[in-house]
Design a protein around this motif. Structure first.
Motif, PDB file in Angstrom:
ATOM      1  N   VAL A 368       0.839  -1.197   0.000  1.00  0.00           N
ATOM      2  CA  VAL A 368       0.000   0.000   0.000  1.00  0.00           C
ATOM      3  C   VAL A 368       0.874   1.246   0.000  1.00  0.00           C
ATOM      4  CG1 VAL A 368      -1.545   1.406   1.429  1.00  0.00           C
ATOM      5  CG2 VAL A 368      -2.068  -0.980   1.042  1.00  0.00           C
ATOM      6  N   ILE A 369       0.528   2.198  -0.861  1.00  0.00           N
ATOM      7  CA  ILE A 369       1.160   3.515  -0.861  1.00  0.00           C
ATOM      8  C   ILE A 369       0.151   4.521  -0.312  1.00  0.00           C
ATOM      9  CG2 ILE A 369       2.156   5.366  -2.272  1.00  0.00           C
ATOM     10  CD1 ILE A 369       2.967   3.230  -4.316  1.00  0.00           C
ATOM     11  N   GLU A 370       0.568   5.262   0.700  1.00  0.00           N
ATOM     12  CA  GLU A 370      -0.278   6.311   1.263  1.00  0.00           C
ATOM     13  C   GLU A 370       0.073   7.630   0.583  1.00  0.00           C
ATOM     14  OE1 GLU A 370      -1.139   8.573   5.534  1.00  0.00           O
ATOM     15  OE2 GLU A 370       0.094   6.760   5.490  1.00  0.00           O
ATOM     16  N   LEU A 371      -0.822   8.124  -0.253  1.00  0.00           N
ATOM     17  CA  LEU A 371      -0.564   9.363  -0.976  1.00  0.00           C
ATOM     18  C   LEU A 371      -0.636  10.569  -0.048  1.00  0.00           C
ATOM     19  CD1 LEU A 371      -2.550   8.733  -4.304  1.00  0.00           C
ATOM     20  CD2 LEU A 371      -0.146   8.243  -3.782  1.00  0.00           C
ATOM     21  N   ARG A 372      -0.209  11.702  -0.552  1.00  0.00           N
ATOM     22  CA  ARG A 372      -0.127  12.902   0.277  1.00  0.00           C
ATOM     23  C   ARG A 372      -1.495  13.348   0.790  1.00  0.00           C
ATOM     24  NH1 ARG A 372       4.245  16.531  -3.208  1.00  0.00           N
ATOM     25  NH2 ARG A 372       5.892  14.944  -3.284  1.00  0.00           N
ATOM     26  N   ASP A 373      -2.555  13.024   0.043  1.00  0.00           N
ATOM     27  CA  ASP A 373      -3.897  13.417   0.492  1.00  0.00           C
ATOM     28  C   ASP A 373      -4.525  12.377   1.419  1.00  0.00           C
ATOM     29  OD1 ASP A 373      -4.559  11.331  -1.183  1.00  0.00           O
ATOM     30  OD2 ASP A 373      -5.809  12.511  -2.546  1.00  0.00           O
ATOM     31  N   GLY A 374      -3.742  11.332   1.768  1.00  0.00           N
ATOM     32  CA  GLY A 374      -4.226  10.297   2.671  1.00  0.00           C
ATOM     33  C   GLY A 374      -4.852   9.102   1.983  1.00  0.00           C
ATOM     34  N   THR A 375      -5.013   9.153   0.659  1.00  0.00           N
ATOM     35  CA  THR A 375      -5.585   8.031  -0.085  1.00  0.00           C
ATOM     36  C   THR A 375      -4.638   6.831  -0.049  1.00  0.00           C
ATOM     37  OG1 THR A 375      -6.711   9.557  -1.576  1.00  0.00           O
ATOM     38  CG2 THR A 375      -6.479   7.283  -2.329  1.00  0.00           C
ATOM     39  N   MET A 376      -5.197   5.636   0.208  1.00  0.00           N
ATOM     40  CA  MET A 376      -4.419   4.403   0.240  1.00  0.00           C
ATOM     41  C   MET A 376      -4.549   3.692  -1.111  1.00  0.00           C
ATOM     42  SD  MET A 376      -3.098   4.300   3.278  1.00  0.00           S
ATOM     43  CE  MET A 376      -3.356   5.128   4.868  1.00  0.00           C
ATOM     44  N   ILE A 377      -3.438   3.504  -1.790  1.00  0.00           N
ATOM     45  CA  ILE A 377      -3.417   2.834  -3.092  1.00  0.00           C
ATOM     46  C   ILE A 377      -2.798   1.458  -2.911  1.00  0.00           C
ATOM     47  CG2 ILE A 377      -2.602   2.928  -5.463  1.00  0.00           C
ATOM     48  CD1 ILE A 377      -4.562   5.146  -4.809  1.00  0.00           C
ATOM     49  N   THR A 378      -3.509   0.437  -3.346  1.00  0.00           N
ATOM     50  CA  THR A 378      -3.078  -0.944  -3.119  1.00  0.00           C
ATOM     51  C   THR A 378      -2.433  -1.562  -4.354  1.00  0.00           C
ATOM     52  OG1 THR A 378      -5.240  -1.797  -3.767  1.00  0.00           O
ATOM     53  CG2 THR A 378      -4.911  -1.299  -1.432  1.00  0.00           C
ATOM     54  N   GLY A 379      -1.708  -2.644  -4.096  1.00  0.00           N
ATOM     55  CA  GLY A 379      -1.118  -3.432  -5.176  1.00  0.00           C
ATOM     56  C   GLY A 379      -0.802  -4.820  -4.661  1.00  0.00           C
ATOM     57  N   LYS A 380      -0.928  -5.824  -5.516  1.00  0.00           N
ATOM     58  CA  LYS A 380      -0.592  -7.194  -5.093  1.00  0.00           C
ATOM     59  C   LYS A 380       0.312  -7.840  -6.132  1.00  0.00           C
ATOM     60  CE  LYS A 380      -4.553  -9.694  -7.078  1.00  0.00           C
ATOM     61  NZ  LYS A 380      -3.773 -10.645  -7.886  1.00  0.00           N
ATOM     62  N   SER A 381       1.080  -8.806  -5.666  1.00  0.00           N
ATOM     63  CA  SER A 381       1.986  -9.500  -6.578  1.00  0.00           C
ATOM     64  C   SER A 381       1.194 -10.421  -7.496  1.00  0.00           C
ATOM     65  CB  SER A 381       3.013 -10.310  -5.784  1.00  0.00           C
ATOM     66  OG  SER A 381       2.358 -11.228  -4.927  1.00  0.00           O
ATOM     67  N   SER A 382       1.746 -10.659  -8.670  1.00  0.00           N
ATOM     68  CA  SER A 382       1.116 -11.544  -9.656  1.00  0.00           C
ATOM     69  C   SER A 382       2.219 -12.164 -10.499  1.00  0.00           C
ATOM     70  CB  SER A 382       0.159 -10.746 -10.543  1.00  0.00           C
ATOM     71  OG  SER A 382       0.883  -9.812 -11.331  1.00  0.00           O
ATOM     72  N   GLU A 383       1.824 -12.979 -11.454  1.00  0.00           N
ATOM     73  CA  GLU A 383       2.814 -13.569 -12.355  1.00  0.00           C
ATOM     74  C   GLU A 383       3.477 -12.495 -13.212  1.00  0.00           C
ATOM     75  OE1 GLU A 383       1.010 -16.636 -14.648  1.00  0.00           O
ATOM     76  OE2 GLU A 383       0.698 -17.973 -12.933  1.00  0.00           O
ATOM     77  N   LYS A 384       2.804 -11.376 -13.382  1.00  0.00           N
ATOM     78  CA  LYS A 384       3.330 -10.325 -14.247  1.00  0.00           C
ATOM     79  C   LYS A 384       4.250  -9.348 -13.535  1.00  0.00           C
ATOM     80  CE  LYS A 384       0.075 -10.125 -18.074  1.00  0.00           C
ATOM     81  NZ  LYS A 384       1.124 -10.459 -19.036  1.00  0.00           N
ATOM     82  N   MET A 385       3.954  -9.021 -12.268  1.00  0.00           N
ATOM     83  CA  MET A 385       4.764  -8.007 -11.587  1.00  0.00           C
ATOM     84  C   MET A 385       4.697  -8.164 -10.072  1.00  0.00           C
ATOM     85  SD  MET A 385       2.410  -4.570 -12.062  1.00  0.00           S
ATOM     86  CE  MET A 385       1.806  -4.982 -13.704  1.00  0.00           C
ATOM     87  N   VAL A 386       5.689  -7.532  -9.401  1.00  0.00           N
ATOM     88  CA  VAL A 386       5.716  -7.539  -7.940  1.00  0.00           C
ATOM     89  C   VAL A 386       4.640  -6.580  -7.428  1.00  0.00           C
ATOM     90  CG1 VAL A 386       8.164  -8.131  -7.812  1.00  0.00           C
ATOM     91  CG2 VAL A 386       7.482  -5.726  -7.864  1.00  0.00           C
ATOM     92  N   ALA A 387       4.243  -6.758  -6.160  1.00  0.00           N
ATOM     93  CA  ALA A 387       3.167  -5.946  -5.588  1.00  0.00           C
ATOM     94  C   ALA A 387       3.497  -4.463  -5.595  1.00  0.00           C
ATOM     95  CB  ALA A 387       2.884  -6.416  -4.157  1.00  0.00           C
ATOM     96  N   ALA A 388       4.755  -4.107  -5.326  1.00  0.00           N
ATOM     97  CA  ALA A 388       5.151  -2.699  -5.303  1.00  0.00           C
ATOM     98  C   ALA A 388       4.980  -2.061  -6.678  1.00  0.00           C
ATOM     99  CB  ALA A 388       6.591  -2.560  -4.827  1.00  0.00           C
ATOM    100  N   GLY A 389       5.321  -2.811  -7.733  1.00  0.00           N
ATOM    101  CA  GLY A 389       5.157  -2.305  -9.097  1.00  0.00           C
ATOM    102  C   GLY A 389       3.700  -2.057  -9.420  1.00  0.00           C
ATOM    103  N   SER A 390       2.856  -2.980  -9.007  1.00  0.00           N
ATOM    104  CA  SER A 390       1.415  -2.836  -9.213  1.00  0.00           C
ATOM    105  C   SER A 390       0.886  -1.594  -8.504  1.00  0.00           C
ATOM    106  CB  SER A 390       0.698  -4.086  -8.691  1.00  0.00           C
ATOM    107  OG  SER A 390      -0.695  -3.902  -8.654  1.00  0.00           O
ATOM    108  N   ALA A 391       1.324  -1.363  -7.260  1.00  0.00           N
ATOM    109  CA  ALA A 391       0.865  -0.202  -6.489  1.00  0.00           C
ATOM    110  C   ALA A 391       1.323   1.104  -7.120  1.00  0.00           C
ATOM    111  CB  ALA A 391       1.359  -0.300  -5.047  1.00  0.00           C
TER     112      ALA A 391
END
Length: 501
Positions: A368-391
């Motif tokens: 999860v990336i917490e943006l400056r306005d407080g919005t939480m953006i999620t990402g999960k790992s998959s066969e295509k990319m790591v979770a951080a890349g997705s986020a």
């Protein structure tokens, strides 16, 4: 992001007081020991919002005509491959990075000193590399008689056994990649040689933490203890300062413990000692530049939580002792904080939990990336990319107001990158790393307007917090930090493999 610290005032005040130290008395030269990081002081930037991470080197740049730099590194840190956490590089590589950085600011590199020299292949390789690239290297040894036998310390058997470092400028800055590198011993050794030659010189210390004129238990000072938990640093009231000046001041255990010895050594070398306390030795105006204490308190608490999470991961990796981990936990409790106060932690754990329940699989990590306005953006790992890349992709879509279903990376670029990793580089898995995702995005941006727009928003992730529910690949972690993302992880590996890349 609220600011709590005045960086311009800090540079002005520190400059003024350094010049005062240089010009006072009849001395020809000032040896200025730099505590903390001279460049890229990210700890100070995190706990003092508004602090310029390169404030110190910008200050020295203004005095570059009168300044030269000595860099110290303890031979044991080369042998043990000690790492600078902010950049994930070993201390020997950090020395080389520092040299390159100082040159960019037109600062003169005098030499590198290998302190408490111990012969080993790694140390010799380090010395050879520097010398073959035109950098002078000096070897300093364990000081005979230290710390109790001042007569031997201040003699040809003690400091006299070290070679004199040839210096010419009025300000000699002595710095290092980290604590315990032998900066103080190098300064005192130079004082001995200078006075033996008949040259009057002085010693002072450029300090940032602990901040002497904020309370002992202030979160800013406790955050310093958290940052040095592995060194067992403890903040204390400077009893020497209180006795001499009737003024409360905060210092830390190592400086307080060594002060009586340092004072006697300076007196033995120079005939007198101008300092009545370790706080007197320091040039530290940071406390006068705090403009919003509440903002700095909250930032410091967040830093203490961050340090605890890092300590848990380092303990899991075998890099940290249980004692240091327990100390990190104690410091977090001392400021009344918990891991859950870092909002992105709860969001990442909840996201991963929901995905595990939905899929029935345990090998799912959440990011999860917490943006400056407080919005939480999620990402999960998959066969295509790591979770951080997705986020990251999801975050820049959100910032650019691009529909979530829009593909930013061309399928053909994905296929080409996967083929490169498996067919050409022979890697076992094709999922794209953070670096791969960034490269693929930039390539896609050459032909796609959405990708082009989204790529311009990557810079907006600088300063954002992020959390992973699994220990990150070290390369991914460093790439995220290079982007300016303040990332932490839970102390869990995504799988049971011992060879973790």
């Amino acid at each position: 992001m609220k600011q709590g610290f005045n960086a311009e005032k800090y540079i002005e005040e520190q400059s003024k007081h350094i010049l005062k130290r240089i010009n006072e008395g009849e001395s020809e030269r000032l040896y200025l020991e730099f505590g903390g990081k001279l460049v890229h002081d990210k700890h100070a930037m995190r706990v003092l919002p508004g602090f310029d991470e390169n404030a110190k080197i910008k200050l020295l740049e203004k005095m570059s005509d009168h300044t030269e730099i000595i860099i110290c590194i303890y031979s044991g840190d080369i042998i043990s491959n000690k790492t600078r956490q902010d950049f994930g590089i070993t201390y020997d590589l950090e020395v080389m990075r520092l040299i390159d950085t100082f040159r960019k600011y037109n600062l003169s590199i005098n030499s590198v000193v290998v302190t408490r020299y111990s012969e080993s292949p790694g140390v010799e390789m380090f010395i050879n590399k520097l010398e073959r690239n035109g950098i002078k290297v000096y070897k300093h040894f364990y000081t005979k008689g230290y710390p109790t036998d001042v007569e031997t310390i201040v003699s040809d058997e003690g400091y006299g056994a070290n070679p004199y470092i040839e210096v010419t400028k009025p300000l000699v800055v002595v710095t290092a990649p980290g604590g315990g590198s032998g900066k103080l011993a190098t300064c005192l050794s130079q004082l001995y040689h200078e006075y033996k030659k008949g040259t009057k010189v002085r010693y002072a210390k450029f300090e940032t933490f602990p901040i002497w004129n904020v309370p002992l238990k202030h979160p800013i000072n406790i955050a310093y203890e958290a940052a040095t938990a592995d060194l067992k640093d403890v903040n204390m009231i400077d009893n020497f300062h209180l006795s001499a000046h009737g003024e409360l001041a905060v210092n830390y255990n190592r400086d307080l413990e060594v002060f009586p010895v340092v004072k006697r050594i300076i007196e033995k070398i120079t005939g007198t000692s101008e300092y009545k306390s370790p706080t007197d030795m320091g040039v530290n105006m940071a406390g006068f530049c705090i403009e919003d204490d509440e903002v700095c308190c909250e930032a410091s608490k967040q830093e203490i939580i961050r340090r605890f999470l890092i300590a848990k991961c380092d303990y899991k990796k075998g890099k940290l002792s249980k004692e240091s981990l327990e100390r990190s936990a104690l410091l977090m409790r001392e400021v009344g904080a918990s891991v859950e106060d870092r909002k992105c932690v709860l969001a990442a754990r909840e996201f991963a939990k929901n995905k595990k329940e939905a899929t029935g699989s345990e090998n799912i990590d959440g990011f999860v990336i917490e943006l400056r306005d407080g919005t939480m953006i999620t990402g999960k790992s998959s066969e295509k990319m790591v979770a951080a890349g997705s986020a990251i992709l999801n975050a820049i879509k959100y910032i650019a107001n691009i529909d979530d279903e829009t593909l930013l990376i061309s399928p053909k670029v994905f296929e080409a990158m996967e083929a490169l990793k498996t067919d050409t580089l022979g890697q076992n898995k094709a999922s794209l790393s953070v670096e791969d995702i960034l490269a693929s995005l930039v390539i896609s941006a050459t032909a796609d307007e959405n990708a082009k727009l989204a790529s311009t928003k990557l810079k907006d992730l600088k300063g954002c917090k992020a959390h992973s529910t699994a220990i990150l690949n070290e390369k991914d972690e460093q790439d995220l930090k290079a982007m300016g993302i303040d990332v932490t992880s839970d102390p869990e590996f995504l799988n049971s493999n011992l060879y973790f890349i």
